[in-house]
Design a protein around this motif. Structure first.
Motif, PDB file in Angstrom:
ATOM      1  N   HIS A  38      53.844  -7.619  11.055  1.00  0.00           N
ATOM      2  CA  HIS A  38      52.644  -8.423  12.034  1.00  0.00           C
ATOM      3  C   HIS A  38      51.374  -8.267  11.256  1.00  0.00           C
ATOM      4  O   HIS A  38      51.237  -7.664  10.021  1.00  0.00           O
ATOM      5  CB  HIS A  38      52.323  -7.599  13.062  1.00  0.00           C
ATOM      6  N   LEU A  39      50.569  -9.336  11.617  1.00  0.00           N
ATOM      7  CA  LEU A  39      49.245  -9.507  10.730  1.00  0.00           C
ATOM      8  C   LEU A  39      48.157  -9.296  11.856  1.00  0.00           C
ATOM      9  O   LEU A  39      48.095 -10.148  12.753  1.00  0.00           O
ATOM     10  CB  LEU A  39      49.106 -10.893   9.941  1.00  0.00           C
ATOM     11  N   ALA A  45      43.025  -2.699   7.245  1.00  0.00           N
ATOM     12  CA  ALA A  45      42.322  -1.551   8.137  1.00  0.00           C
ATOM     13  C   ALA A  45      43.391  -1.302   9.229  1.00  0.00           C
ATOM     14  O   ALA A  45      43.321  -0.189   9.842  1.00  0.00           O
ATOM     15  CB  ALA A  45      41.218  -2.198   8.672  1.00  0.00           C
ATOM     16  N   CYS A  46      44.128  -2.138   9.793  1.00  0.00           N
ATOM     17  CA  CYS A  46      44.938  -2.033  10.925  1.00  0.00           C
ATOM     18  C   CYS A  46      46.110  -1.405  10.967  1.00  0.00           C
ATOM     19  O   CYS A  46      46.792  -0.874  11.851  1.00  0.00           O
ATOM     20  CB  CYS A  46      45.014  -3.405  11.951  1.00  0.00           C
ATOM     21  N   GLY A  47      47.026  -1.447   9.878  1.00  0.00           N
ATOM     22  CA  GLY A  47      48.233  -1.385   9.521  1.00  0.00           C
ATOM     23  C   GLY A  47      49.636  -1.904  10.192  1.00  0.00           C
ATOM     24  O   GLY A  47      50.383  -1.322  10.160  1.00  0.00           O
ATOM     25  N   ALA A  48      49.110  -3.290  10.804  1.00  0.00           N
ATOM     26  CA  ALA A  48      50.113  -3.871  11.504  1.00  0.00           C
ATOM     27  C   ALA A  48      51.273  -4.292  10.547  1.00  0.00           C
ATOM     28  O   ALA A  48      52.379  -4.609  10.914  1.00  0.00           O
ATOM     29  CB  ALA A  48      49.526  -4.992  12.384  1.00  0.00           C
ATOM     30  N   GLY A 106      54.417  -1.468  12.510  1.00  0.00           N
ATOM     31  CA  GLY A 106      53.690  -0.735  11.473  1.00  0.00           C
ATOM     32  C   GLY A 106      53.595   0.938  11.871  1.00  0.00           C
ATOM     33  O   GLY A 106      53.819   1.771  10.711  1.00  0.00           O
ATOM     34  N   MET A 107      53.461   1.130  13.087  1.00  0.00           N
ATOM     35  CA  MET A 107      53.527   2.463  13.459  1.00  0.00           C
ATOM     36  C   MET A 107      54.991   3.287  12.897  1.00  0.00           C
ATOM     37  O   MET A 107      54.980   4.247  12.295  1.00  0.00           O
ATOM     38  CB  MET A 107      53.523   2.941  14.863  1.00  0.00           C
ATOM     39  N   LEU A 130      49.061   8.506  10.376  1.00  0.00           N
ATOM     40  CA  LEU A 130      48.663   7.550  11.154  1.00  0.00           C
ATOM     41  C   LEU A 130      47.327   6.867  11.368  1.00  0.00           C
ATOM     42  O   LEU A 130      47.029   6.090  11.954  1.00  0.00           O
ATOM     43  CB  LEU A 130      49.117   7.723  12.737  1.00  0.00           C
ATOM     44  N   SER A 131      46.291   7.471  10.214  1.00  0.00           N
ATOM     45  CA  SER A 131      44.976   7.341  10.267  1.00  0.00           C
ATOM     46  C   SER A 131      45.004   5.780   9.849  1.00  0.00           C
ATOM     47  O   SER A 131      43.772   5.328  10.282  1.00  0.00           O
ATOM     48  CB  SER A 131      44.484   8.191   9.302  1.00  0.00           C
ATOM     49  N   GLY A 132      45.604   5.180   9.374  1.00  0.00           N
ATOM     50  CA  GLY A 132      45.541   3.973   9.079  1.00  0.00           C
ATOM     51  C   GLY A 132      46.276   2.744   9.918  1.00  0.00           C
ATOM     52  O   GLY A 132      46.288   1.579   9.601  1.00  0.00           O
ATOM     53  N   ASN A 133      46.901   3.230  11.165  1.00  0.00           N
ATOM     54  CA  ASN A 133      47.460   2.566  12.091  1.00  0.00           C
ATOM     55  C   ASN A 133      46.492   2.356  13.203  1.00  0.00           C
ATOM     56  O   ASN A 133      46.445   3.326  14.013  1.00  0.00           O
ATOM     57  CB  ASN A 133      48.785   2.950  12.299  1.00  0.00           C
TER      58      ASN A 133
END
Ligand SMILES: Cc1cc2nc3c(=O)[nH]c(=O)nc-3n(C[C@H](O)[C@H](O)[C@H](O)COP(=O)(O)OP(=O)(O)OC[C@H]3O[C@@H](n4cnc5c(N)ncnc54)[C@H](O)[C@@H]3O)c2cc1C
Ligand code: FES
Ligand code: FES
Lengths: 162, 286
Positions: A38-39, A45-48, A106-107, A130-133
């Motif tokens: 995913h984008l 920043a979001c990790g998707a 992403g998680m 998970l700090s970047g998700n």
């Protein structure tokens, strides 16, 4: 001008001509139809958009497709096919660790990579991984629970197999 | 946002990198991890017509002891800085800084060379190399230069690199027995850039500080050496008193920017608090 790219995606050799400006995420989604990556922010920043590149998680939005030359890339579709993360996915499901599911792939990538490197992480280490998700709907407690439980299940299975 | 168009070329040697750079008449950018270049192009902060991938040049790889220094290749990724045992042993400020740099996935791609060449004032590694009094190995068509970290960071995102030059490695002098180290930062969230950060080292013989090296980051346009704070520590044991003197001296060393929502006075106060924490921990491990 397009450049020839040859890389391995989910175990299959891929050869395609790509524009250098194409991100790995766009290449996977648009050229290969693998839309599980995913984008969200397209800024790291979001990790998707996390995928595994040469075995470690990377942001597919920040890697140019041409930089994947000679690499192996694994997406959520690959994990689905091999069943490598099936138990993790089941735990996300029964712990209510997802709602809209946008962040979930992403998680799962972060979690799968964490558990390979560190089979018995503390909750703090899970949070760090998970700090970047970002998750915008579920909250992180259930997600940490799902990963924590998977780690314990896997450890119990390894123990039983001995 | 999607990137603007550019030409992508891969350099196999330094000579090829310089040639590809000079051909482009200044309109080219080197690409290492890409984790600053790609987002900045997405934001249209830059739109070079050519990207030169230097990630496969042999001279930029490897971490090895060379006589009295540890040579860390510029292409060493943040995750490797975090995990490498030679770095942990001989350049511990880098391994302590690494967990504070971004998130795990970014650390898998970002390189120490790209990070130093970018010279973000809120970035951890520049302050660490400054505190370690490292030297930066730079190669250009004119040959090799060794630049002391103190002379490398010139201004906001500006370094001593001449256009076309490649930062090839970081040389860290091996620490003597008895050197103690401290690193920490205050950030809003885990993995976020620091609001203020400290990297410090000091030699202890007979309990007395010599060669104190204190640097701060996210307090100005470059990472900064806190010379007055260093002097305040010199020649005395690390103690509540000397730490308080060093904290007070920061008012001489720093002149932080006055940001809306983050006044200079508050940043200075955070720097004092953080320096106190870091030095107190260093005192505890002596
Ligand atoms: C979401 C996010 C969060 C981040 N958080 C942090 C953080 O908390 N702390 C932090 O320090 N950084 C952070 N970063 C930045 C990250 O560390 C970058 O990867 C790094 O600063 C740049 O390294 P790179 O290898 O990706 O360089 P690139 O993006 O490839 O290059 C950066 C610049 O350096 C030049 N360059 C690269 N290598 C060389 C070389 N060997 N010689 C000469 N010039 C060179 C390039 O031309 C370019 O101008 C973050 C990045 C993202 C996307
Ligand atoms: S889309 Fe890549 S990190 Fe958000
Ligand atoms: S489940 Fe919706 S963003 Fe995480």
């Amino acid at each position: 001008m397009k450049v020839m790219l040859s890389t391995t995606v989910n175990g299959e050799q891929v050869q395609e001509a790509v524009l250098p400006r194409t991100s790995l995420a766009d290449f996977l989604r648009e050229d290969l139809g693998l839309t599980g990556t995913h984008l969200g922010c397209e800024m790291g920043a979001c990790g998707a958009c996390l995928v595994l590149m040469d075995g470690v998680p990377v942001h597919a939005c920040l890697v140019l497709a041409v930089q994947a030359e000679g690499s192996t890339v694994e997406t959520i579709e690959g994990l689905n096919e091999t069943g490598a993360a099936a138990d993790l996915q089941a735990r996300f499901h029964d712990r209510n660790a997802l709602q809209c599911g946008f962040c979930t792939n992403g998680m799962l990538m972060s979690a799968q990579a964490l558990l390979e490197a560190n089979p018995a992480p503390t909750r703090d280490e899970i949070r760090d991984a998970l700090s970047g998700n970002y998750c915008r709907c579920t909250g992180y407690e259930a997600i940490v629970d799902a990963i924590d439980t998977t780690a314990r299940d896997r450890a119990a299975r390894t123990e039983a197999a001995k | 946002m999607k990137l603007p168009s550019f030409e992508f070329l891969r350099a196999r040697s330094l000579a090829e990198a310089w040639a590809l750079h000079s051909d482009a008449g200044g309109d080219a950018v080197y690409l290492s991890g890409g984790h600053s270049v790609v987002p900045s192009m997405a934001l249209r902060l830059q739109a070079p017509s050519r990207l030169i991938d230097i990630s496969q040049i042999a001279e930029l790889h490897g971490v090895e002891l060379q006589g009295e220094t540890l040579r860390i290749g510029a292409m060493t990724r943040h995750a490797e800085v975090l995990a490498n045992p030679l770095i942990a042993r001989h350049a511990p400020l880098l391994s302590r800084a690494a967990p504070h740099v971004a998130h795990p996935a970014i650390r898998n791609r970002g390189t120490i060379g790209g990070n130093l060449a970018l010279a973000d004032p809120a970035s951890e590694f520049p302050a660490a190399v400054l505190a370690m009094r490292a030297e930066l190995e730079v190669m250009g068509p004119e040959g090799r230069r060794m630049i002391a970290a103190d002379d490398f960071f010139l201004d906001l995102y500006e370094t001593a690199l001449i256009p076309g030059e490649v930062l090839t490695a970081i040389h860290v002098p091996l620490p003597p027995e008895g050197r103690v180290f401290g690193f920490d930062e205050i950030a809003r969230r885990r993995g976020d850039y620091a609001m203020v950060g400290v990297a410090a080292q000091a030699d202890m013989s007979d309990g007395v500080v010599s060669d104190a090296s204190v640097t701060l980051f996210s307090v100005g346009v470059t990472p900064m050496r806190a010379a007055a704070a260093q002097d305040a520590l010199e020649g005395a044991p690390l103690s509540t008193d000397s730490i308080a003197r060093a904290q007070a001296a920061l008012a001489t060393d720093l002149d932080p920017p006055d940001d809306p929502g983050f006044p200079a006075e508050r940043r200075l106060q955070l720097a004092r608090v953080l320096l106190g924490r870091v030095l107190t921990r260093m005192e505890a491990v002596q």
